[in-house]
Design an enzyme around this catalytic site. Structure first.
Site, PDB file in Angstrom:
ATOM      1  N   HIS A   1       0.839  -1.273   0.016  1.00  0.00           N
ATOM      2  CA  HIS A   1       0.000  -0.101   0.057  1.00  0.00           C
ATOM      3  C   HIS A   1       0.783   1.378  -0.038  1.00  0.00           C
ATOM      4  O   HIS A   1       0.089   2.431  -0.060  1.00  0.00           O
ATOM      5  CB  HIS A   1      -0.936  -0.028   1.311  1.00  0.00           C
ATOM      6  CG  HIS A   1      -1.957  -1.101   1.092  1.00  0.00           C
ATOM      7  ND1 HIS A   1      -3.108  -0.791   0.688  1.00  0.00           N
ATOM      8  CD2 HIS A   1      -1.983  -2.291   1.390  1.00  0.00           C
ATOM      9  CE1 HIS A   1      -4.108  -1.656   0.580  1.00  0.00           C
ATOM     10  NE2 HIS A   1      -3.380  -2.874   1.014  1.00  0.00           N
TER      11      HIS A   1
ATOM     12  N   ASP B   1       3.518   9.329  -1.856  1.00  0.00           N
ATOM     13  CA  ASP B   1       2.314   8.555  -1.322  1.00  0.00           C
ATOM     14  C   ASP B   1       2.100   7.574  -2.218  1.00  0.00           C
ATOM     15  O   ASP B   1       2.237   7.477  -3.443  1.00  0.00           O
ATOM     16  CB  ASP B   1       1.066   9.560  -1.268  1.00  0.00           C
ATOM     17  CG  ASP B   1       0.545   9.270   0.001  1.00  0.00           C
ATOM     18  OD1 ASP B   1       0.444   8.251   0.776  1.00  0.00           O
ATOM     19  OD2 ASP B   1      -0.326  10.431   0.425  1.00  0.00           O
TER      20      ASP B   1
END
Length: 468
Positions: free
Chosen positions: A155, A362
């Site tokens: 993730h 991110d």
């Protein structure tokens, strides 16, 4: 039908508060449909690890949790996961700490996960392991004889080879990913970085989605996570959201709102965001008293020193900016260290003329997608998005900026404030189409369909039965 066994660092039980994260919402329905189990750490500590599993069932989702020792939490979670892997994978090699105790604790806890979870797993179960906390878990399950179809999803970003090689025993860690059948990343960039490492450091080969090292071939795919777009749209129209919308708008006295919502983390670029906003105030005095930035930043990982430092830095920076520009009836930054339920957040997003999502790095960033989904189609706000967020690969109609540049951020805020309605609607519609098409269900189905299609290697007992 095969059961889905989800294994992650923490287990999120379904609740009615709306405070669940994207991963929890994504997997809950799949677990219900497959009669599956979500296994992980309870978040609690114990004096001595016993392997005791706490079982529960909430809203049709079965969970199984274990407690860890304080030493486990210090070395595995606060240590290797969040002082070593997290900064390194977010390109902050300057913050990464390398300690043998951290690595030892990381491997010990992964082994404990394998030992306690494996008795719960049946031969036909499909196992889906999540995130950087549990990279070697698949290999440890294989070492215990499991032949199940097994997938892993990362993730967070995968770092470039030149950074990853700074990690002691990096090849040993990466080699454990080849115990899985399918390995997923959010973006093509992270996937390409993984392929590059395998080719350069492991002598592997790449053929489309198939990556081979030695006699082991896995599928490595890019599969960006989404949100439940319809649910978030509904949340924005709820009474709770409308009440929050009215409350926020009333407090602004018709001033446009710029909103940021992030965990208190150095990867989110909050210091750079405050500096960019300060540059806007410096460059455009005509907007003094006419704009407000609300930054919602719930604290996280308070036991890690670098997180304590970022909080102190932001406290000081917000105070300095407000001290320099505030008036008796106007404060340019509202800095809030608490979280809000999803429906209240939806109301805040809709009240904001600008969504400021500017991480330095991110894996995805679901806040960007939530902001888009919460907008009023008739009068949507403008998303300013870091080009270094995974979401930038999908939300190309946002105003993409370099978060390290205060000038770019200042210019983007000015442009967003002046953007005409037709352009705002056009940009929003294009982004919303992407958010709706590649939503949370799409992400889950793309990954699990790949995993389900893998031909399962028969267990030893099955092979003996067939031979007999």
């Amino acid at each position: 039908m095969s059961r889905l066994i989800v294994i992650s660092n923490r287990v999120s039980r379904p609740n009615k508060s709306g405070n669940q994260g994207g991963l929890a919402v994504a997997l809950a329905q799949a677990l219900r449909e497959s009669r599956g189990i979500w296994f992980g750490w309870s978040g609690e500590t114990t004096d001595a690890f016993t392997g005791h599993i706490g079982f529960a069932e909430d809203q049709g989702v079965k969970t199984a949790t274990i407690d860890l020792e304080e030493q486990d939490v210090d070395e595995y979670y606060n240590g290797y996961a969040n002082k070593t892997l997290w900064p390194l994978f977010h390109f902050r090699i300057d913050l990464a700490e390398y300690a043998r105790d951290f690595e030892g604790g990381y491997n010990r806890v992964n082994k404990r996960f394998a030992e306690t979870a494996s008795p719960l797993i049946e031969p036909d179960d499909v196992i889906w392991v999540h995130d950087y906390h549990l990279i070697p878990l698949g290999q440890m399950l294989r070492d215990r004889g499991l032949k199940n179809r097994m997938g892993f999803f990362l993730h967070i970003p995968w770092p470039p080879t030149r950074l990853l090689v700074s990690l002691p025993h990096h090849s040993k860690l990466v080699s454990t990913l080849f115990a899985y059948d399918v390995v997923g990343f959010h973006t093509e960039e992270w996937l390409e970085s993984f392929r590059h490492y395998v080719e350069r450091e492991m002598g592997g080969t790449v053929d489309g989605d198939y990556v081979t090292v030695g006699d082991r071939t896995i599928q490595a795919i890019a599969c960006p996570i989404g949100i439940n777009a319809q649910e978030f749209k509904d949340a924005a129209d709820s009474e709770t959201a409308q009440a929050m919308f009215g409350k926020v708008r009333a407090s602004l006295q018709d001033r446009p709102l710029v909103v940021g919502v992030d965990r208190l983390d150095y990867s989110k670029g909050l210091e750079e965001r405050f500096n960019g906003y300060a540059r806007f105030l410096k460059d455009h005095p005509e907007h003094h008293r006419k704009i407000v930035l609300t930054q919602i930043a719930p604290p996280s990982r308070g036991d890690v020193e670098s997180y304590q430092q970022i909080r102190a830095t932001l406290d000081s920076l917000a105070g300095r900016i407000n001290g320099e520009y505030s008036d008796v009836d106007w404060t340019p930054i509202r800095y809030v260290n608490q979280g809000y339920p999803r429906d209240e957040l939806a109301g805040i997003y809709r009240a904001a003329k600008i969504g400021l999502v500017t991480p330095l790095r991110d894996g995805m960033n679901l806040v960007a997608k939530e902001y888009v989904a919460a907008q009023d189609p008739k009068d949507p706000g403008v998303l300013i998005l870091s080009r270094f967020a995974g979401a930038a690969m999908q939300l190309k109609d946002a105003l993409l900026i370099n978060p390290y540049s205060p000038e770019e951020m200042s210019d983007a805020i000015l442009r967003a404030l002046a953007m005409p309605l037709d352009e705002r609607q056009r940009r929003w519609r294009a982004m919303m189409d992407s958010v709706e098409k590649q939503d949370i269900r799409w992400w889950r189905e793309v990954f699990t369909s790949r995993l389900m299609a893998v031909e399962r290697e028969p267990a030893a007992a099955e092979t003996e039965d067939a031979a007999g």
